[in-house]
Design a protein around this motif. Structure first.
Motif, PDB file in Angstrom:
ATOM      1  N   GLU A  61       0.840  -1.184   0.000  1.00  0.00           N
ATOM      2  CA  GLU A  61       0.000   0.000   0.000  1.00  0.00           C
ATOM      3  C   GLU A  61       0.880   1.240   0.000  1.00  0.00           C
ATOM      4  O   GLU A  61       1.837   1.328   0.755  1.00  0.00           O
ATOM      5  N   VAL A  93      -2.581   3.491  -3.445  1.00  0.00           N
ATOM      6  CA  VAL A  93      -2.385   2.387  -4.386  1.00  0.00           C
ATOM      7  C   VAL A  93      -2.233   1.145  -3.525  1.00  0.00           C
ATOM      8  O   VAL A  93      -1.455   1.151  -2.572  1.00  0.00           O
ATOM      9  N   ASN A 137      -5.277  -5.698  -4.356  1.00  0.00           N
ATOM     10  CA  ASN A 137      -6.527  -6.335  -3.965  1.00  0.00           C
ATOM     11  C   ASN A 137      -6.203  -7.770  -3.546  1.00  0.00           C
ATOM     12  O   ASN A 137      -5.741  -8.560  -4.370  1.00  0.00           O
ATOM     13  N   THR A 169      -7.866 -10.608  -5.723  1.00  0.00           N
ATOM     14  CA  THR A 169      -7.517 -10.793  -7.137  1.00  0.00           C
ATOM     15  C   THR A 169      -6.025 -10.646  -7.419  1.00  0.00           C
ATOM     16  O   THR A 169      -5.554 -11.065  -8.469  1.00  0.00           O
ATOM     17  N   GLN A 208      -4.707  -7.891  -8.086  1.00  0.00           N
ATOM     18  CA  GLN A 208      -4.614  -6.753  -8.992  1.00  0.00           C
ATOM     19  C   GLN A 208      -4.262  -5.472  -8.230  1.00  0.00           C
ATOM     20  O   GLN A 208      -4.677  -5.277  -7.092  1.00  0.00           O
ATOM     21  N   GLN A 257      -4.776  -1.725  -7.405  1.00  0.00           N
ATOM     22  CA  GLN A 257      -5.863  -0.753  -7.428  1.00  0.00           C
ATOM     23  C   GLN A 257      -5.256   0.617  -7.158  1.00  0.00           C
ATOM     24  O   GLN A 257      -4.657   0.827  -6.104  1.00  0.00           O
ATOM     25  N   ASP A 258      -5.406   1.525  -8.104  1.00  0.00           N
ATOM     26  CA  ASP A 258      -4.821   2.850  -7.982  1.00  0.00           C
ATOM     27  C   ASP A 258      -5.906   3.891  -8.080  1.00  0.00           C
ATOM     28  O   ASP A 258      -6.333   4.258  -9.169  1.00  0.00           O
ATOM     29  N   ALA A 259      -6.345   4.364  -6.924  1.00  0.00           N
ATOM     30  CA  ALA A 259      -7.377   5.405  -6.888  1.00  0.00           C
ATOM     31  C   ALA A 259      -6.738   6.781  -6.726  1.00  0.00           C
ATOM     32  O   ALA A 259      -7.438   7.752  -6.501  1.00  0.00           O
TER      33      ALA A 259
END
Length: 119
Positions: free
Chosen positions: A35, A104, A107, A110, A112, A114-116
């Motif tokens: 993270e 960032v 997940n 998954t 994967q 995740q970049d919000a």
């Protein structure tokens, strides 16, 4: 110890979006991979070399970690070695998330990314 070099995550978020700062994450690689703040650069405290951080540019150097302890240590070492002005994020990424700022992360279901946090 709290002084003018202790910056809240909300101010750092705005300065990061405006490209006014260079955010340096001093956590370890596994923490960073799990993270992180979008746009932060990794420079772990365990192998920290203050003179490897660029100074003299347009952007102010800001250090960040998990809770604020390691980033304050990095800040103190950086300023002592380089003489350059810098700051650190109070409360680290934990406080960043308390303010609902984007991260960032991986997940776990998954695998994967995740970049919000794209600005």
């Amino acid at each position: 110890m709290s002084d003018g070099r202790d910056l809240p995550p909300t101010d750092i978020f705005e300065d990061l979006k405006a490209q006014k700062i260079l955010l340096v994450d001093v956590r370890e690689p596994a923490e960073f991979a799990n993270e992180r703040v979008h746009g932060a650069l990794l420079h772990p405290l365990s192998t920290f070399e203050p003179k490897a951080i660029p100074t003299g540019g347009e952007r102010r150097v800001i250090f960040q970690c998990g809770s604020g302890k390691r980033s304050r240590m990095a800040l103190d070492m950086f300023m002592k070695e380089t003489g350059a002005d810098a700051a650190h994020m109070t409360g680290g990424i934990g406080m960043w998330k308390t303010h609902n700022l984007p991260v960032v992360k991986i997940n776990p279901a998954t695998g994967q990314v995740q970049d919000a946090g794209r600005y």
